[in-house]
Enzyme design. Structure first.
Site, PDB file in Angstrom:
ATOM      1  N   TYR A   1     -54.108 -57.272 -21.539  1.00 10.95           N
ATOM      2  CA  TYR A   1     -54.637 -55.778 -21.869  1.00 10.95           C
ATOM      3  C   TYR A   1     -56.240 -55.960 -22.109  1.00 10.95           C
ATOM      4  CZ  TYR A   1     -56.104 -52.320 -25.347  1.00 10.95           C
ATOM      5  OH  TYR A   1     -56.788 -50.987 -25.694  1.00 10.95           O
TER       6      TYR A   1
ATOM      7  N   LYS B   1     -59.744 -55.115 -20.321  1.00 11.95           N
ATOM      8  CA  LYS B   1     -61.096 -54.615 -21.249  1.00 11.95           C
ATOM      9  C   LYS B   1     -62.280 -55.290 -20.920  1.00 11.95           C
ATOM     10  CE  LYS B   1     -58.039 -50.855 -22.453  1.00 11.95           C
ATOM     11  NZ  LYS B   1     -58.058 -49.374 -22.273  1.00 11.95           N
TER      12      LYS B   1
END
Length: 234
Positions: free
Chosen positions: A138, A142
């Site tokens: 994740y 990002k």
């Protein structure tokens, strides 16, 4: 200053992942300001002023076909994203990494590239907004979104196309927020590190999105707007 209720009158705005959570709030906020919203999502949802196109955003070609079918849009909100069960870096499976990067990084790249090219070809202005919206895959995705935003802003600026990202903290009133942070004992740690002493709400994220899409932010591009109650200051 734009008049409340008409900032996006007549604008066609593409929002990914608008069937629930933050995306749904963004879509509702845009509709309340006069926009016609097109929602790209796997799940169909009935919302006034919102047209849902069901598509798997990780399918590059299928997504491009849908983009071609809907025609040109005025603005873009790359909202769709997924999280994943927590796992140590050394134990993270390739399948999880592939899935998260495909959804949280590759899909926004694909859509952003297509929409930006269409805008350049038409000589139109696009206030593009990329959100991206504890987990190494994740965070890797990002981080990629942050650099992609800067690269897009640099290259698309001469075409009067703005590209920004928002970085919300823990958004508590979403399914993911409730799943991971509804336990007060678990939430006590990050709350104690947050100067404002609470988590972010969907309404606060929506406000930031509307600002960045509006003419009020006409000189803002390549920026990351942090909405975390000061968590990163601690």
């Amino acid at each position: 200053m734009d008049k409340k209720g008409s900032r996006f009158s007549g604008k066609r705005i593409l929002v990914t992942g608008a069937s629930n959570g933050i995306g749904k709030g963004i879509a509702e906020g845009l509709v309340s300001e006069g926009a016609n919203v097109i929602n790209f999502d796997l799940k169909k949802v009935d919302m006034p002023g919102v047209t849902t196109i069901q598509v798997d955003l990780t399918d590059w070609d299928a997504t491009r076909k849908c983009l071609k079918d809907i025609g040109s849009v005025d603005m873009l909100v790359n909202n769709a994203g997924i999280a994943h069960p927590p796992a140590d870096f050394v134990d993270t499976e390739k399948a999880i990494l592939d899935k998260v990067l495909a959804t949280d990084l590759m899909a926004p790249f694909n859509i952003g590239q297509y929409v930006a090219k269409d805008m350049i070809d038409r000589g139109k202005v696009l206030p593009a907004f990329c959100t991206a919206s504890q987990y190494s895959p994740y965070y890797i995705a990002k981080a990629g979104m942050q650099m992609m935003t800067k690269c897009m802003a640099l290259e698309l600026g001469p075409h009067n196309i703005r590209v920004n990202t928002i970085n919300p903290g823990i958004v508590i009133d979403t399914g993911i927020g409730q799943e991971h942070w509804s336990d007060e004992r678990k939430a006590a740690g990050p709350k104690s590190r947050t100067p404002l002493g609470r988590f972010t709400t969907v309404k606060e994220v929506v406000g930031a999105v509307l600002y960045l899409l509006s003419d009020d932010s006409s000189m803002t591009t390549g920026s990351a707007l942090i909405i975390d109650g000061g968590y990163l200051c601690s």
